[in-house]
Design an enzyme around this catalytic site. Structure first.
Site, mmCIF file in Angstrom:
data_model
loop_
_atom_site.group_PDB
_atom_site.id
_atom_site.type_symbol
_atom_site.label_atom_id
_atom_site.label_comp_id
_atom_site.label_asym_id
_atom_site.label_seq_id
_atom_site.Cartn_x
_atom_site.Cartn_y
_atom_site.Cartn_z
ATOM 1 N N CYS A 19 0.838 -1.208 0.000
ATOM 2 C CA CYS A 19 0.000 0.000 0.000
ATOM 3 C C CYS A 19 0.872 1.258 0.000
ATOM 4 C CB CYS A 19 -0.913 -0.047 1.233
ATOM 5 S SG CYS A 19 -1.782 1.480 1.589
ATOM 6 N N CYS B 241 0.108 3.809 2.672
ATOM 7 C CA CYS B 241 0.599 3.307 3.966
ATOM 8 C C CYS B 241 2.075 3.615 4.132
ATOM 9 C CB CYS B 241 0.395 1.797 4.082
ATOM 10 S SG CYS B 241 -1.309 1.253 4.042
#
Length: 145
Positions: A70, A73
């Site tokens: 991600c 993230c």
């Protein structure tokens, strides 16, 4: 008058410590391993530690649910670390959802990154999406009692 004691899980050895609430600002150490209980940093959780940290900590605990694939993230990771350094009396922890899928499943994470705030095993708030450190700090401060 009885002083309120709070349970705090050691990020180093996972021992549950009982600390007088008034001592949280005095940098308490673990009774078992003597390491600092409140580190001002975000520590990594595993399948074995996530439930204990969430269920046993009676101080505000912020868990960042993230995944290695991600990009938001990964962009937020240093921001989360910076926020942790600004709020040393709050427990900051991270759980890698793609590595520990079964450990993350009970928290019904639908988007990444998602920060979930817990106190005494109960979810009190959640925030999805990558945020800069100052917004993380503001969100966490809005949850403190």
């Amino acid at each position: 008058m009885n002083e309120q004691n709070l349970h705090l899980v050691c990020p180093h050895c996972q021992a549950t410590n009982r600390i007088p609430a008034a001592r949280l600002t005095a940098a308490p150490n673990c009774g078992r391993c003597r390491q600092p209980l409140l580190t001002g940093s975000a520590h990594e959780l595993s399948a074995h530690t996530v439930n204990k940290v969430i269920q046993k900590n009676e101080v505000l605990t912020i868990v960042d649910f993230w995944a290695s694939w991600c990009q938001p993230c990964l962009m937020m990771a240093p921001q989360f670390k910076e926020a942790a350094s600004q709020l040393p009396q709050v427990v900051f922890a991270k759980l890698q959802t793609d590595k520990y899928e079964q450990a993350a499943a009970p928290y019904r994470i639908r988007s990444l990154p998602t920060m979930v705030a817990f106190r005494g095993g109960k979810e009190i708030a959640r925030q999805s999406g990558a945020l800069p450190s100052q917004q993380i700090v503001q969100w966490v401060q809005s949850l403190q009692s």
